[in-house]
Design a protein around this motif. Structure first.
Motif, PDB file in Angstrom:
ATOM      1  N   LEU A  78       0.601  -1.162  -0.175  1.00  0.00           N
ATOM      2  CA  LEU A  78       0.180   0.313  -0.211  1.00  0.00           C
ATOM      3  C   LEU A  78       0.910   1.362  -0.156  1.00  0.00           C
ATOM      4  CD1 LEU A  78      -2.366  -1.337   2.688  1.00  0.00           C
ATOM      5  CD2 LEU A  78      -2.890  -0.738   0.530  1.00  0.00           C
ATOM      6  N   ARG A  79       0.208   2.360  -0.552  1.00  0.00           N
ATOM      7  CA  ARG A  79       0.994   3.493  -0.424  1.00  0.00           C
ATOM      8  C   ARG A  79       0.123   4.872  -0.333  1.00  0.00           C
ATOM      9  NH1 ARG A  79       4.267   4.162  -5.732  1.00  0.00           N
ATOM     10  NH2 ARG A  79       2.481   4.366  -6.802  1.00  0.00           N
ATOM     11  N   VAL A  80       0.607   5.700   0.249  1.00  0.00           N
ATOM     12  CA  VAL A  80      -0.232   7.059   0.486  1.00  0.00           C
ATOM     13  C   VAL A  80      -0.102   7.595  -0.741  1.00  0.00           C
ATOM     14  CG1 VAL A  80      -0.196   9.201   1.793  1.00  0.00           C
ATOM     15  CG2 VAL A  80       0.466   7.068   2.903  1.00  0.00           C
ATOM     16  N   PRO A  81      -1.058   8.029  -1.380  1.00  0.00           N
ATOM     17  CA  PRO A  81      -1.123   8.681  -2.811  1.00  0.00           C
ATOM     18  C   PRO A  81      -0.255   9.942  -2.883  1.00  0.00           C
ATOM     19  CG  PRO A  81      -3.192   7.970  -2.272  1.00  0.00           C
ATOM     20  CD  PRO A  81      -2.713   7.702  -0.814  1.00  0.00           C
ATOM     21  N   LYS A  82       0.394   9.965  -3.993  1.00  0.00           N
ATOM     22  CA  LYS A  82       1.135  11.343  -4.321  1.00  0.00           C
ATOM     23  C   LYS A  82       0.488  11.731  -5.915  1.00  0.00           C
ATOM     24  CE  LYS A  82       5.457  12.031  -3.588  1.00  0.00           C
ATOM     25  NZ  LYS A  82       6.915  12.224  -3.928  1.00  0.00           N
ATOM     26  N   PRO A  83      -0.621  12.727  -5.742  1.00  0.00           N
ATOM     27  CA  PRO A  83      -1.373  12.949  -7.045  1.00  0.00           C
ATOM     28  C   PRO A  83      -0.210  13.668  -7.766  1.00  0.00           C
ATOM     29  CG  PRO A  83      -1.938  14.509  -5.341  1.00  0.00           C
ATOM     30  CD  PRO A  83      -1.339  13.407  -4.508  1.00  0.00           C
ATOM     31  N   GLY A  84      -0.369  13.527  -9.161  1.00  0.00           N
ATOM     32  CA  GLY A  84       0.351  14.196 -10.438  1.00  0.00           C
ATOM     33  C   GLY A  84      -0.144  15.311 -10.525  1.00  0.00           C
ATOM     34  N   LEU A  85       0.238  16.518 -11.064  1.00  0.00           N
ATOM     35  CA  LEU A  85      -0.345  17.802 -11.297  1.00  0.00           C
ATOM     36  C   LEU A  85      -1.581  17.806 -11.724  1.00  0.00           C
ATOM     37  CD1 LEU A  85       0.376  20.846 -10.735  1.00  0.00           C
ATOM     38  CD2 LEU A  85       1.317  20.764 -13.242  1.00  0.00           C
ATOM     39  N   PRO A  86      -2.037  17.310 -12.723  1.00  0.00           N
ATOM     40  CA  PRO A  86      -3.576  17.488 -13.327  1.00  0.00           C
ATOM     41  C   PRO A  86      -4.766  17.208 -12.227  1.00  0.00           C
ATOM     42  CG  PRO A  86      -2.142  16.289 -14.930  1.00  0.00           C
ATOM     43  CD  PRO A  86      -1.318  16.495 -13.793  1.00  0.00           C
ATOM     44  N   LYS A  87      -4.291  16.111 -11.644  1.00  0.00           N
ATOM     45  CA  LYS A  87      -5.400  15.675 -10.274  1.00  0.00           C
ATOM     46  C   LYS A  87      -5.153  16.511  -9.284  1.00  0.00           C
ATOM     47  CE  LYS A  87      -6.513  11.767  -7.455  1.00  0.00           C
ATOM     48  NZ  LYS A  87      -5.972  10.379  -6.840  1.00  0.00           N
ATOM     49  N   PHE A  88      -4.085  16.789  -8.865  1.00  0.00           N
ATOM     50  CA  PHE A  88      -3.716  17.823  -7.894  1.00  0.00           C
ATOM     51  C   PHE A  88      -4.672  19.471  -8.060  1.00  0.00           C
ATOM     52  CE2 PHE A  88      -1.603  21.529  -5.889  1.00  0.00           C
ATOM     53  CZ  PHE A  88      -1.795  21.133  -4.474  1.00  0.00           C
ATOM     54  N   ARG A  89      -4.604  19.804  -9.402  1.00  0.00           N
ATOM     55  CA  ARG A  89      -5.166  20.837  -9.752  1.00  0.00           C
ATOM     56  C   ARG A  89      -6.877  20.740  -9.744  1.00  0.00           C
ATOM     57  NH1 ARG A  89      -1.240  23.438 -14.278  1.00  0.00           N
ATOM     58  NH2 ARG A  89       0.367  24.652 -12.928  1.00  0.00           N
ATOM     59  N   GLU A  90      -7.101  19.478 -10.099  1.00  0.00           N
ATOM     60  CA  GLU A  90      -8.700  19.124 -10.021  1.00  0.00           C
ATOM     61  C   GLU A  90      -9.139  19.268  -8.698  1.00  0.00           C
ATOM     62  OE1 GLU A  90     -11.811  15.678 -11.563  1.00  0.00           O
ATOM     63  OE2 GLU A  90      -9.477  15.353 -11.824  1.00  0.00           O
ATOM     64  N   ILE A  91      -8.424  18.557  -7.492  1.00  0.00           N
ATOM     65  CA  ILE A  91      -8.682  18.508  -6.414  1.00  0.00           C
ATOM     66  C   ILE A  91      -8.960  20.017  -5.784  1.00  0.00           C
ATOM     67  CG2 ILE A  91      -8.329  17.950  -4.099  1.00  0.00           C
ATOM     68  CD1 ILE A  91      -7.217  15.309  -5.122  1.00  0.00           C
ATOM     69  N   VAL A  92      -7.971  20.947  -5.958  1.00  0.00           N
ATOM     70  CA  VAL A  92      -7.723  22.187  -5.330  1.00  0.00           C
ATOM     71  C   VAL A  92      -9.096  22.892  -6.034  1.00  0.00           C
ATOM     72  CG1 VAL A  92      -6.734  24.335  -5.836  1.00  0.00           C
ATOM     73  CG2 VAL A  92      -5.452  22.358  -5.414  1.00  0.00           C
ATOM     74  N   ARG A  93      -9.367  22.734  -7.410  1.00  0.00           N
ATOM     75  CA  ARG A  93     -10.667  23.425  -7.902  1.00  0.00           C
ATOM     76  C   ARG A  93     -12.118  22.780  -7.300  1.00  0.00           C
ATOM     77  NH1 ARG A  93     -10.856  23.273 -14.408  1.00  0.00           N
ATOM     78  NH2 ARG A  93     -12.806  24.367 -14.179  1.00  0.00           N
ATOM     79  N   ILE A  94     -12.125  21.660  -7.063  1.00  0.00           N
ATOM     80  CA  ILE A  94     -13.268  21.297  -6.108  1.00  0.00           C
ATOM     81  C   ILE A  94     -13.293  21.686  -4.763  1.00  0.00           C
ATOM     82  CG2 ILE A  94     -14.273  19.037  -5.096  1.00  0.00           C
ATOM     83  CD1 ILE A  94     -13.117  17.628  -7.830  1.00  0.00           C
ATOM     84  N   ARG A  95     -12.195  21.659  -4.078  1.00  0.00           N
ATOM     85  CA  ARG A  95     -11.816  22.235  -2.882  1.00  0.00           C
ATOM     86  C   ARG A  95     -12.285  23.752  -2.837  1.00  0.00           C
ATOM     87  NH1 ARG A  95      -6.912  22.451   0.433  1.00  0.00           N
ATOM     88  NH2 ARG A  95      -8.212  23.168   2.050  1.00  0.00           N
ATOM     89  N   CYS A  96     -11.909  24.538  -3.715  1.00  0.00           N
ATOM     90  CA  CYS A  96     -12.363  25.982  -3.774  1.00  0.00           C
ATOM     91  C   CYS A  96     -13.965  26.110  -3.880  1.00  0.00           C
ATOM     92  CB  CYS A  96     -11.474  26.620  -4.852  1.00  0.00           C
ATOM     93  SG  CYS A  96      -9.950  26.969  -4.557  1.00  0.00           S
TER      94      CYS A  96
END
Length: 233
Positions: A78-96
């Motif tokens: 198992l691994r704690v996820p490290k998102p790539g830039l596209p996924k990270f930016r998508e998550i940030v937009r959803i958070r906002c």
């Protein structure tokens, strides 16, 4: 006494299994930012830390994998996820969108007592952030308490649950925006954003509260991008 007479008189007690307890403890661990992104973990390792057998850990882990809080490796590790830039930016937009909305809704019905609680966490974050040696986990906890006290004040538990789920996917990254030696704590943008939030809440300014939260999320995200700690995808 006939069981039928008891029905409706007592609230049914929710049954909490060992797997449920392990799930909640592991979820809290991941939300705390204590485990860095990309870190590998094992069922045996988690079982040893939690002082239990691997079987209930496996059940809890499967749920966390489904939620995106952990990812299964081909080796069954198992691994704690490290998102790539596209996924990270998508998550940030959803958070906002979600957190900005929650802040605006909360501001409309904010009580003085809740403003005082949020101010307490902001002061705690400020105090911890200006120490000579930063306790990252305690600072992250103060920041999380501030945010979720605000979101819960909106009176929309489904929305809070969705926000928690999105935080769970990137919480390990939060330490990167606080623990870097080249980013002095006195330069953290969060101090001014929290001050702007408190000012907006005191005035019951919904759009001001939304703007403060969106700015807080956006600036932290920009810094995380600059650290180079996102996955190369």
């Amino acid at each position: 006494m006939d069981n039928s007479i008891l029905e409706g008189l007592l609230d049914k007690q929710e049954r909490i299994t060992v797997a449920d307890q392990i799930y909640l403890k592991t979820r809290e661990l991941l939300m705390s930012g204590a485990v860095p992104p990309g870190e590998k973990v094992t069922l045996r390792g988690l079982a040893a830390v939690l002082n239990t057998s691997p079987m209930p850990v496996r059940e809890a882990v499967n749920k966390l994998v489904a939620e995106g809080a952990l990812e299964m490796l081909p080796s069954r590790g198992l691994r704690v996820p490290k998102p790539g830039l596209p996924k990270f930016r998508e998550i940030v937009r959803i958070r906002c969108c979600m957190e900005g909305f929650a802040a605006a809704e909360a501001a409309k019905i904010m009580t003085d007592e809740t403003v005082a609680r949020i101010r307490h966490y902001a002061d705690e974050f400020d105090r911890l952030g200006h120490k000579a040696k930063i306790d990252t986990l305690k600072t992250i906890e103060a920041n999380r308490n501030l945010h979720f006290t605000l979101y819960e004040a909106a009176g929309m538990p489904l929305l809070v649950g969705m926000i928690e789920n999105i935080w769970l996917q990137i919480a390990p990254l939060f330490s990167l925006s606080m623990g870097s030696k080249d980013r002095k704590s006195e330069n953290w943008e969060s101090f001014s954003h929290h001050a702007a939030l408190l000012d907006a809440l005191a005035r019951r300014d919904a759009e001001g509260a939304r703007a403060a939260i969106v700015a807080d999320i956006s600036d932290a995200a920009l810094y995380i991008e600059k650290t180079g700690n996102l996955a190369n995808t």
